[in-house]
Structure formats: structure tokens, C-alpha cells
Motif scaffolding. Structure first.
Motif, PDB file in Angstrom:
ATOM      1  N   HIS A 100      26.175 -17.698 -23.102  1.00  0.00           N
ATOM      2  CA  HIS A 100      25.677 -18.410 -24.292  1.00  0.00           C
ATOM      3  C   HIS A 100      26.209 -17.747 -25.556  1.00  0.00           C
ATOM      4  CE1 HIS A 100      23.070 -20.760 -26.881  1.00  0.00           C
ATOM      5  NE2 HIS A 100      22.535 -21.377 -25.841  1.00  0.00           N
ATOM      6  N   HIS A 151      23.255 -22.876 -17.977  1.00  0.00           N
ATOM      7  CA  HIS A 151      23.411 -23.077 -19.417  1.00  0.00           C
ATOM      8  C   HIS A 151      24.409 -22.054 -19.942  1.00  0.00           C
ATOM      9  CE1 HIS A 151      22.302 -24.512 -23.308  1.00  0.00           C
ATOM     10  NE2 HIS A 151      21.556 -23.482 -23.672  1.00  0.00           N
ATOM     11  N   PRO A 180      26.044 -24.659 -23.720  1.00  0.00           N
ATOM     12  CA  PRO A 180      25.352 -24.004 -24.837  1.00  0.00           C
ATOM     13  C   PRO A 180      25.698 -24.682 -26.163  1.00  0.00           C
ATOM     14  CG  PRO A 180      26.411 -22.381 -23.428  1.00  0.00           C
ATOM     15  CD  PRO A 180      26.890 -23.725 -22.961  1.00  0.00           C
ATOM     16  N   GLY A 181      24.672 -24.854 -26.986  1.00  0.00           N
ATOM     17  CA  GLY A 181      24.903 -25.447 -28.309  1.00  0.00           C
ATOM     18  C   GLY A 181      25.335 -26.905 -28.240  1.00  0.00           C
ATOM     19  N   ASP A 220      15.824 -25.440 -22.712  1.00  0.00           N
ATOM     20  CA  ASP A 220      17.026 -24.615 -22.860  1.00  0.00           C
ATOM     21  C   ASP A 220      16.705 -23.138 -23.093  1.00  0.00           C
ATOM     22  OD1 ASP A 220      18.366 -27.000 -22.736  1.00  0.00           O
ATOM     23  OD2 ASP A 220      19.525 -26.696 -24.560  1.00  0.00           O
ATOM     24  N   ASP A 221      17.729 -22.326 -22.870  1.00  0.00           N
ATOM     25  CA  ASP A 221      17.733 -20.926 -23.325  1.00  0.00           C
ATOM     26  C   ASP A 221      16.785 -20.020 -22.550  1.00  0.00           C
ATOM     27  OD1 ASP A 221      19.578 -21.834 -25.101  1.00  0.00           O
ATOM     28  OD2 ASP A 221      18.253 -21.809 -26.840  1.00  0.00           O
TER      29      ASP A 221
HETATM   30 ZN   LIG Z   1      21.138 -22.915 -25.723  1.00  0.00          ZN
END
Ligand SMILES: [Zn+2]
Length: 281
Positions: free
Chosen positions: A122, A118, A160-161, A40-41
Motif C-alpha cells: 500500500h 489490497h 490501493p487508493g 479497506d486498509d
Molecule cells: Zn487503501
């Protein structure tokens, strides 16, 4: 003298049958465990370098993480954000302008890694942008941007999250995504050609949201989570918890364990292709 009772025929047949069934169960190959690794990210790190370094995010840390996967010959799904929001400056940075990150991601894609979306920016900060990741316009716009940057259609959306804000799930479907990662559903299922995948396992432990104190769960907990999973096990990784040699070695040991288990490590899109083939023949 009492005559010993002779065992009757049906008794022996039943015993033989039971032994046969037991032997079959012991030698029958277990279904191969399917494992998806989700990273992720990934976003513009160049312009937001200092901000992200505070949380342990950097291109170098991502390289170290994917180097471990590469050593095992595994590929992963990369959850990429097209316009990352910087809360301290109230601005967004487009992935398009970070050439080093683009080159890194394109290189991984050419090795077989999957590019997934993603969120749009975000932004999980209510003050600035509640709903920004959820709107249809942003989802469709971000999908188009990533398809332009990477030159192929996007199939997978990673919220996200791991949060689905109001309307987000339906808007992601409407924008044409076929794979809903970390979906609200607890088992994998097809619905109208869309594959819903249950929530991933995230070995990150933390004190609270937006803190810089992260650590990894002990590896036996990862193993327990994988053993417990049924149709597919998804391991969710963030580079900020792999910024020491010990943590990278932990990941390395877990991947060795997966190899010993003969697990089938695949991307979400490969999982979709397999699931579609068995669902629709
Ligand atoms: Zn993330």
C-alpha cells in the motif's frame, strides 16, 4: 339529433391492454439490488500503532465498524495488505507478526467475510516505492502470503487508493485473481473468466491526500449513489471515518435502509458465483 358515436371494439381492447401492462409493471417485483460492502486498509496495526493512530486507524475502530455489520447479519469483503509500508520510518511491517489482527480477521472469515488482497505494501508514496504494488513478483508473493495466512485461495484484488499503476491490472490478472474490484471499467463485465467490477462509492470526504481531516458525506448522498447504481452497488469503508458514535450510527442507519430496500448484501466472491452462474449457466 346527432347520434353519439359508439366506441369501437379495438379502442376498448387497446385500453384494457394498456391497463394490464401498467398493473403488471406496478406489481412486478423489481430486481433485487446487489450490494457489496468493502472494508479497506487492514494490515499490521500493532507495530505501526502510533503512525496509524494519527489517521484514525486502529484495530478497535475496525472492531466497532464490523460490529455494526454483524448486528445486521451482513458480511463484507476485507481488503488486506500483507506488508504495510511505514513512510516515516521507510520500512514495511508484515501482517504475519500482528497476532491480534490475524485473530480478528480469521474470526471474521469464519463468519463468512471474504479476505481480499489490497496491494502489496500500500505504498502510494512516489519517493519510496513507486510501482511496488504493481510488480508481478510482489502481487504473486503477497497472494501466496495471504493464502498461507488464511488457508484458502484468494479471488479478489482491491487496488490501493483505487489506482491502477502501469502494468498492475495485467499483473493482477496474471497472478490468478478472478475479481478486479474498482476496475478501470464503468460497468460490471466478464472477460475471460475474470469479473471486472466498477469503482466503489466511498463516502469519505477529505481535504487532501495524507491528511488527518476526514468526514463523512451526508447519508442522503450515499442513498442517492446507491439508487443511481445499476448492476451492483459497492460501498467502500475505512475505519478512520467511523471513529465516533455518530458516524457509526450513520452506518447503522444506512444498513437499516438497505434492509428496508430488501438489498442483497454479499461479498465480491459471492457476487462472482452469482454472476458466473447467470453468465455461463
Ligand atoms: Zn487503501
Amino acid at each position: 339529433m346527432v347520434a353519439r358515436k359508439k366506441r369501437s371494439g379495438p379502442y376498448w381492447i387497446a385500453l384494457l391492454l394498456a391497463l394490464l401492462i401498467l398493473a403488471t409493471l406496478l406489481v412486478a417485483p423489481r430486481p433485487q439490488k446487489k450490494v457489496v460492502i468493502e472494508i479497506d486498509d487492514l494490515w499490521n496495526m500493532e507495530e505501526g500503532g502510533q503512525y496509524f493512530a494519527r489517521y484514525g486507524y486502529s484495530l478497535e475502530n475496525y472492531r466497532a465498524l464490523t460490529d455494526v455489520l454483524d448486528r445486521h447479519g451482513y458480511v463484507a469483503t476485507l481488503a488486506v495488505t500483507p506488508h504495510i509500508f511505514i513512510e516515516t520510518e521507510n520500512k514495511t511491517l508484515p501482517l504475519r507478526s500482528d497476532e491480534a489482527m490475524l485473530a480478528y480477521l480469521r474470526g471474521l472469515k469464519s463468519e463468512g467475510y471474504e479476505i481480499a488482497m489490497h496491494g502489496y505494501s500500500h505504498c502510494l508514496n512516489r519517493t519510496y516505492c513507486d510501482g511496488e504494488d504493481a510488480s508481478y513478483e510482489n502481487i504473486a508473493d503477497g497472494k501466496q502470503e495471504l493464502e498461507d495466512l488464511f488457508g484458502s485461495p484468494l479471488l479478489t484484488y482491491v487496488p490501493p487508493g483505487n489506482l491502477w499503476k502501469e502494468g498492475q491490472y495485467q499483473n493482477v490478472r496474471s497472478a490468478g485473481f478472478k475479481i478486479m474490484a474498482n476496475s478501470p471499467f464503468t460497468s460490471m463485465r466478464f472477460d475471460g473468466g475474470v469479473l471486472d467490477i466498477p469503482r466503489a462509492y466511498d463516502p469519505v470526504q477529505m481535504w487532501g491526500w495524507y491528511t488527518a481531516d476526514f468526514w463523512l458525506a451526508p447519508r442522503n448522498e450515499w442513498v442517492a449513489a446507491m439508487e443511481k447504481s445499476d448492476s451492483v452497488f459497492v460501498l467502500q469503508l475505512h475505519c478512520n471515518t467511523f471513529d465516533t458514535r455518530e458516524e457509526l450510527d450513520d452506518l447503522d442507519a444506512f444498513l437499516t435502509y438497505l434492509g428496508g430496500k430488501n438489498a442483497k448484501v454479499m461479498t465480491y466472491s459471492q457476487l462472482y458465483a452469482e454472476a458466473a452462474a447467470s453468465a455461463f449457466g
